[in-house]
Scaffold this motif. Structure first.
Motif, PDB file in Angstrom:
ATOM      1  N   TRP A 179       0.852  -0.845   0.097  1.00 31.28           N
ATOM      2  CA  TRP A 179      -0.303  -0.398  -0.362  1.00 31.28           C
ATOM      3  C   TRP A 179       1.265   1.204   0.108  1.00 31.28           C
ATOM      4  CZ3 TRP A 179      -4.263   1.401  -1.607  1.00 31.28           C
ATOM      5  CH2 TRP A 179      -5.015   2.135  -0.770  1.00 31.28           C
ATOM      6  N   LEU A 180       1.763   1.772   0.493  1.00 36.11           N
ATOM      7  CA  LEU A 180       2.746   2.156   1.064  1.00 36.11           C
ATOM      8  C   LEU A 180       3.101   2.643  -0.443  1.00 36.11           C
ATOM      9  CD1 LEU A 180       4.069   2.369   4.555  1.00 36.11           C
ATOM     10  CD2 LEU A 180       1.605   3.705   4.014  1.00 36.11           C
ATOM     11  N   SER A 181       4.243   1.863  -1.491  1.00 36.81           N
ATOM     12  CA  SER A 181       4.825   1.892  -1.998  1.00 36.81           C
ATOM     13  C   SER A 181       3.815   2.207  -3.179  1.00 36.81           C
ATOM     14  CB  SER A 181       5.366   0.344  -2.826  1.00 36.81           C
ATOM     15  OG  SER A 181       6.068  -0.336  -1.587  1.00 36.81           O
ATOM     16  N   ALA A 182       2.491   1.815  -3.712  1.00 41.17           N
ATOM     17  CA  ALA A 182       1.780   2.926  -4.104  1.00 41.17           C
ATOM     18  C   ALA A 182       1.200   3.957  -4.276  1.00 41.17           C
ATOM     19  CB  ALA A 182       0.471   1.538  -4.845  1.00 41.17           C
ATOM     20  N   ILE A 183       1.343   4.248  -2.492  1.00 48.92           N
ATOM     21  CA  ILE A 183       1.130   5.531  -2.277  1.00 48.92           C
ATOM     22  C   ILE A 183       2.286   6.256  -2.742  1.00 48.92           C
ATOM     23  CG2 ILE A 183       0.776   7.332  -0.812  1.00 48.92           C
ATOM     24  CD1 ILE A 183      -1.734   5.247   0.725  1.00 48.92           C
ATOM     25  N   ASP A 184       2.922   6.207  -2.246  1.00 49.40           N
ATOM     26  CA  ASP A 184       4.126   6.940  -2.578  1.00 49.40           C
ATOM     27  C   ASP A 184       4.298   6.874  -4.625  1.00 49.40           C
ATOM     28  OD1 ASP A 184       5.093   7.666  -0.489  1.00 49.40           O
ATOM     29  OD2 ASP A 184       6.958   5.645  -0.528  1.00 49.40           O
ATOM     30  N   ALA A 185       4.441   6.548  -5.207  1.00 48.02           N
ATOM     31  CA  ALA A 185       4.579   6.148  -7.062  1.00 48.02           C
ATOM     32  C   ALA A 185       2.658   6.530  -7.251  1.00 48.02           C
ATOM     33  CB  ALA A 185       4.260   4.329  -6.899  1.00 48.02           C
ATOM     34  N   SER A 186       1.905   7.122  -6.500  1.00 44.40           N
ATOM     35  CA  SER A 186       1.258   7.645  -7.743  1.00 44.40           C
ATOM     36  C   SER A 186       1.516   9.076  -6.646  1.00 44.40           C
ATOM     37  CB  SER A 186      -0.111   7.969  -6.941  1.00 44.40           C
ATOM     38  OG  SER A 186      -1.072   6.172  -7.142  1.00 44.40           O
ATOM     39  N   ARG A 187       2.244   9.109  -6.158  1.00 39.32           N
ATOM     40  CA  ARG A 187       2.137  10.689  -5.503  1.00 39.32           C
ATOM     41  C   ARG A 187       2.941  11.425  -6.019  1.00 39.32           C
ATOM     42  NH1 ARG A 187       3.293  10.022   1.201  1.00 39.32           N
ATOM     43  NH2 ARG A 187       0.871  10.285   1.727  1.00 39.32           N
ATOM     44  N   SER A 188       3.931  10.517  -6.517  1.00 37.10           N
ATOM     45  CA  SER A 188       5.587  10.811  -7.734  1.00 37.10           C
ATOM     46  C   SER A 188       4.653  11.418  -9.309  1.00 37.10           C
ATOM     47  CB  SER A 188       7.128  10.561  -7.384  1.00 37.10           C
ATOM     48  OG  SER A 188       6.434   9.055  -7.423  1.00 37.10           O
ATOM     49  N   SER A 189       4.116  10.196  -9.309  1.00 39.02           N
ATOM     50  CA  SER A 189       2.945  10.519 -10.769  1.00 39.02           C
ATOM     51  C   SER A 189       2.454  11.795 -10.532  1.00 39.02           C
ATOM     52  CB  SER A 189       1.906   8.957 -10.827  1.00 39.02           C
ATOM     53  OG  SER A 189       3.172   8.251 -10.298  1.00 39.02           O
ATOM     54  N   ALA A 190       1.911  12.054  -9.916  1.00 37.76           N
ATOM     55  CA  ALA A 190       0.919  13.251  -9.714  1.00 37.76           C
ATOM     56  C   ALA A 190       1.375  14.345 -10.876  1.00 37.76           C
ATOM     57  CB  ALA A 190       0.511  13.147  -8.899  1.00 37.76           C
ATOM     58  N   MET A 191       2.965  14.394  -9.315  1.00 38.47           N
ATOM     59  CA  MET A 191       3.819  15.591  -9.644  1.00 38.47           C
ATOM     60  C   MET A 191       4.400  16.040 -11.050  1.00 38.47           C
ATOM     61  SD  MET A 191       6.861  15.815  -7.244  1.00 38.47           S
ATOM     62  CE  MET A 191       7.914  14.386  -7.913  1.00 38.47           C
ATOM     63  N   LEU A 192       5.222  14.316 -11.484  1.00 44.30           N
ATOM     64  CA  LEU A 192       5.384  14.780 -12.751  1.00 44.30           C
ATOM     65  C   LEU A 192       4.338  14.832 -13.581  1.00 44.30           C
ATOM     66  CD1 LEU A 192       7.102  13.202 -14.815  1.00 44.30           C
ATOM     67  CD2 LEU A 192       6.845  11.005 -14.137  1.00 44.30           C
TER      68      LEU A 192
END
Lengths: 175, 428
Positions: B266-279
């Motif tokens: 879950w934490l990995s998916a949240i981190d990846a989603s957050r950095s994708s949003a920014m990108l």
């Protein structure tokens, strides 16, 4: 005001959770379609289209949370040299710019959705869904981002420094 | 000239410290309103840019790297490399380069590479008696390999914008990436040999230690084979390779390393989603600016300019490299790719320059951007690990700026370094 902040926090949490689910679902769907293609010789026609929409969901719904976590990339070589007052001023300027961008995306996104509904636009992929449904993710996510920016502006107004609980060791995006 | 003015204006806007996506979006909208006198179509443009199947590979590769990091699969990459290479002069520097090379084949990010390998290597190198500058330099320089050795986030972006095969770009990055790794390793050995700051070399690893080191890093090495092999042999598209790689990383973390639960997923998916949003918000905003540039007919003007003055391939490429270098000092890599590529592409076509070759040249330039001050994400990553003054880090990394330029010159003179390997696959 406190209620507003809690509401924004809640919206951002729900958004990032849905974004994470969208990402994990994309992974599962793509692997499923590969297995079906090679294992059972049955390509799944709708996966590519759905995965595209899931990416829109992932990005737009995570935007508010990314702002709260201070993740949005900014160039801070000039601003980090400013006085405390100058830093606060540029932080407010940045939040105003985010709020303005989010508002622009809400308005333009809403126009797009309204137009698609009016002409009854269907996706030209295999799913043939009404286009306004995936398109609505743009104004919805932008609205959440707008609320998050307003909440952060409110906090800055009261003189609170923006929280920076982001772990410096978290690997960022793709740079 | 309009283009130069727009770029200068953009750099000024971003130097105010406002988030890049907001700066780009408002800047582009302002020009759009000035040129057309009205708004419109921005919603469709943003939705259309995000709704792209190929781009899903970026968050999926990020997710794969997060699974490997949180699952501690890559924790001992540096330790294993050091066991194998410690008997060489400057052995720990060589081990850092080797560990960065392997991690670069798992991650599409240079900053993630510098952070992950650096947090293991920097403290150990300093404790072993290496000068801190040497440690910062080799992590900063070696870390940049993250985006040249596939997978690579910037290559995916360039591939999507330029409509070039991502698989071919990935394969084209392998030989130049390994070449630069060898150059960095040789530099580490030579500079250690002639340094006034002598560190004694360790004894060669015993057979048993070698086997243990290989066993510890075996699983980290399986994924690049799956991902790159799958693409090279045409089994997977880039997006499919990313999804399979992410699932593979998850399985390794859960089944082999057994320190991975639902919470970590879950934490990995949240981190990846957050950095994708920014990108991806930057991507959408930069696309709007690219669109405005096209409306101003700037790409056509570039073609006219180049043909009018009879600019040669080499002359044009050198001019672009210079522009990329200057932009790289101030902007981050995503904006550089998305703003310059639409303008450069038509000229590439007019001059008959291979877009895959150009993609590799662009990526090496972006590596430079990551370590050239004042804005260099790898410099900031090392600062986050070491808390050293940024000046020390800049001095340490400086030789690697020179080495990257040397590598860039080699690929510029001998395109086959990049184009030979993709030529052996059937990428069309």
């Amino acid at each position: 005001m406190k209620a507003f902040r809690y509401a924004v926090q809640w919206i951002a949490h729900v958004g990032i959770a849905l974004a994470a689910i969208a990402l994990l679902a994309s992974m599962a769907l793509i692997v499923y379609s590969v297995v079906m293609r090679y294992g059972f010789n049955q390509p799944i026609a709708w996966v590519d289209e759905l995965v595209g929409y899931l990416l829109v969901a992932c990005v737009m719904l995570a935007a508010a949370d990314a702002l709260r976590e201070g993740e949005h990339i900014a160039v801070d070589i000039v601003t980090e040299r400013l006085s405390a007052r100058g830093k606060r001023l540029t932080a407010v300027l940045g939040l105003l710019a985010v709020a303005a961008s989010a508002l622009l995306l809400v308005i333009e996104g809403w126009d797009m959705v309204a137009f698609s509904r009016m002409v009854g636009l269907l996706s030209n992929g295999y799913m043939a869904v009404p286009m306004w449904i995936p398109q609505a993710l743009v104004p919805i996510g932008a609205a959440a981002l707008l609320l998050a920016a307003l909440a952060a502006l409110g906090a800055a107004w009261r003189g609170e420094t923006p929280r920076h609980d982001r772990d410096a060791m978290t690997p960022p995006g793709i740079e | 000239m309009t283009f130069a003015l727009i770029l200068a204006g953009l750099v000024l806007v971003l130097l105010t410290g406002i988030p890049v996506f907001a700066g780009l979006l408002l800047f582009a909208t302002a020009i759009l309103v000035a040129v057309e006198g009205k708004l419109g179509g921005i919603g469709d443009l943003v939705f259309g840019k995000l709704d792209t199947y190929l781009l899903v590979s970026i968050p999926l590769f990020t997710l794969m790297a997060h699974f490997m990091i949180r699952g501690k699969v890559v924790d001992d990459l540096f330790g294993a490399a050091n066991t194998l290479l410690r008997h060489l002069p400057g052995g720990m520097g060589v081990a850092t380069v080797a560990a960065c090379t392997v991690f670069a084949a798992i991650s599409g990010s240079s900053v993630a590479t510098a952070l992950t390998i650096g947090s293991a290597a920097i403290p150990l190198m300093i404790r072993a008696g290496y000068s801190p500058r040497v440690a910062y330099g080799v992590v900063g320089g070696g870390g940049t390999l993250g985006i040249l050795i596939p997978p690579s986030g910037p290559m995916i972006l360039y591939g999507v914008v330029s409509d070039t095969s991502i698989g071919a770009l990935f394969v084209a990055g392998i030989v130049p990436g390994l070449m630069l790794a060898v150059i960095f390793a040789i530099y580490s050995m030579v500079s250690a040999r002639y340094s006034s700051h002598q560190v004694k070399t360790e004894p060669r690893a015993t057979g048993r230690e070698v086997v243990a080191a290989l066993r510890r890093s075996f699983w980290a090495l399986t994924l690049p084979v799956l991902v790159l092999g799958g693409m090279y042999f045409g089994v997977f598209t880039a997006t499919e390779a990313a999804a399979a790689g992410a699932l593979g990383a998850l399985l390794i973390a859960v089944v082999v390393y057994r320190n991975f639960g639902l919470k970590e997923i879950w934490l990995s998916a949240i981190d990846a989603s957050r950095s994708s949003a920014m990108l991806f918000l930057i991507l959408a905003a930069a696309a709007l600016l690219g669109n405005v540039l096209t409306k101003l007919r700037i790409p056509n003007q570039m073609v006219d300019l180049v043909t009018q003055y009879g600019v040669s391939q080499l002359g044009f490429l050198l001019a672009v490299m210079l522009l990329l270098f200057v932009l790289g000092m101030f902007l981050e890599t995503i904006s550089i790719i998305l703003i310059t590529t639409p303008v450069v592409l038509p000229v590439l076509a007019a001059l008959g320059i291979n877009p895959i070759w150009y993609g590799i040249l662009l990526t090496i330039n972006l590596e430079l951007a990551l370590i050239t001050p004042p804005v260099g994400m790898n410099l900031f990553a090392i600062k986050a690990i070491s808390r050293a003054p940024i000046r020390e880090i800049i001095i340490g990394v400086a030789p690697y700026v020179g080495l990257l330029m040397f590598g860039l010159a080699l690929v510029l003179m001998f395109p086959q370094i990049a184009l030979w390997l993709p030529g052996t696959m059937n990428y069309k």
